[in-house]
Design a protein around this motif. Structure first.
Motif, mmCIF file in Angstrom:
data_model
loop_
_atom_site.group_PDB
_atom_site.id
_atom_site.type_symbol
_atom_site.label_atom_id
_atom_site.label_comp_id
_atom_site.label_asym_id
_atom_site.label_seq_id
_atom_site.Cartn_x
_atom_site.Cartn_y
_atom_site.Cartn_z
ATOM 1 N N GLY A 1 0.799 -1.222 0.000
ATOM 2 C CA GLY A 1 0.000 0.000 0.000
ATOM 3 C C GLY A 1 0.829 1.269 0.000
ATOM 4 O O GLY A 1 0.311 2.357 -0.270
ATOM 5 N N ASP A 2 2.109 1.139 0.304
ATOM 6 C CA ASP A 2 2.949 2.319 0.504
ATOM 7 C C ASP A 2 3.376 2.935 -0.828
ATOM 8 O O ASP A 2 4.397 2.573 -1.399
ATOM 9 C CB ASP A 2 4.176 1.910 1.330
ATOM 10 C CG ASP A 2 5.021 3.117 1.700
ATOM 11 O OD1 ASP A 2 4.519 4.250 1.601
ATOM 12 O OD2 ASP A 2 6.187 2.896 2.077
ATOM 13 N N ILE A 3 2.584 3.872 -1.291
ATOM 14 C CA ILE A 3 2.826 4.447 -2.608
ATOM 15 C C ILE A 3 4.003 5.423 -2.597
ATOM 16 O O ILE A 3 4.809 5.439 -3.523
ATOM 17 C CB ILE A 3 1.541 5.160 -3.114
ATOM 18 C CG1 ILE A 3 0.428 4.116 -3.301
ATOM 19 C CG2 ILE A 3 1.801 5.893 -4.430
ATOM 20 C CD1 ILE A 3 -0.958 4.715 -3.444
ATOM 21 N N ASP A 4 4.131 6.233 -1.545
ATOM 22 C CA ASP A 4 5.205 7.239 -1.534
ATOM 23 C C ASP A 4 6.484 6.731 -0.878
ATOM 24 O O ASP A 4 7.474 7.461 -0.783
ATOM 25 C CB ASP A 4 4.730 8.549 -0.897
ATOM 26 C CG ASP A 4 4.384 8.373 0.589
ATOM 27 O OD1 ASP A 4 4.673 7.294 1.155
ATOM 28 O OD2 ASP A 4 3.821 9.323 1.163
ATOM 29 N N GLY A 5 6.485 5.443 -0.424
ATOM 30 C CA GLY A 5 7.736 4.835 0.026
ATOM 31 C C GLY A 5 8.261 5.282 1.379
ATOM 32 O O GLY A 5 9.439 5.102 1.669
ATOM 33 N N GLY B 1 7.321 3.952 4.172
ATOM 34 C CA GLY B 1 7.254 2.821 5.097
ATOM 35 C C GLY B 1 6.006 2.798 5.960
ATOM 36 O O GLY B 1 5.849 1.925 6.801
ATOM 37 N N ALA B 2 5.110 3.738 5.765
ATOM 38 C CA ALA B 2 3.855 3.774 6.516
ATOM 39 C C ALA B 2 2.737 4.163 5.557
ATOM 40 O O ALA B 2 2.994 4.594 4.436
ATOM 41 C CB ALA B 2 3.949 4.794 7.654
ATOM 42 N N LEU B 3 1.487 3.970 5.996
ATOM 43 C CA LEU B 3 0.359 4.297 5.132
ATOM 44 C C LEU B 3 -0.317 5.574 5.606
ATOM 45 O O LEU B 3 -0.700 5.678 6.767
ATOM 46 C CB LEU B 3 -0.669 3.156 5.138
ATOM 47 C CG LEU B 3 -0.197 1.773 4.687
ATOM 48 C CD1 LEU B 3 -1.369 0.805 4.713
ATOM 49 C CD2 LEU B 3 0.409 1.832 3.303
HETATM 50 CA CA LIG Z 1 3.396 6.013 2.539
#
Ligand SMILES: [Ca+2]
Length: 119
Positions: A72-76, A78-80
């Motif tokens: 789910g981590d689109i921007d990388g 490490g969190a949503l």
């Molecule tokens: Ca993220």
């Protein structure tokens, strides 16, 4: 958290029953607030693990939870964030539902075919 006192433990299963699939999708997006780490305003591995049972994910292993976060981590980072979580839930939920139906069906078939004394 801005003082919400809703009883989510009681609220979520009832909600799932009442809303059906599409309504549940919308509410799953709202589930972000249940799962996030309040200090960061993001869903981290730790906050996900702590709260996964709220979304019926209690049986997931650590590596599965990590894979879910990675997926789910689109921007990388490490969190949503809320948007990432919502997109992920909408993508994953049909699969999760399908999987739980399959497991239930298998368990049922096994119980029947082993002519369990319970039946
Ligand atoms: Ca993220």
């Amino acid at each position: 958290m801005a003082g919400s006192t809703l009883e989510f433990d009681d609220f979520l299963p009832t909600m799932a029953e009442k809303l059906g699939d599409e309504g549940l999708m919308a509410e799953l997006c709202n589930g972000f607030r249940l799962l996030m780490d309040p200090a960061r305003g993001l869903i981290t591995f730790e906050s996900l693990k702590r709260n996964a049972a709220l979304l019926g994910l209690a049986g997931m292993r650590d590596d599965e939870l990590r894979a879910m976060l990675r997926e789910g981590d689109i921007d990388g980072d490490g969190a949503l964030n809320e948007m990432e979580f919502c997109v992920l839930m909408v993508r994953l939920s049909p699969e999760l539902m399908e999987e739980s139906w399959r497991l239930m069906d298998e368990a049922f078939q096994q119980a029947v075919s082993s002519s369990s004394p319970l039946f």
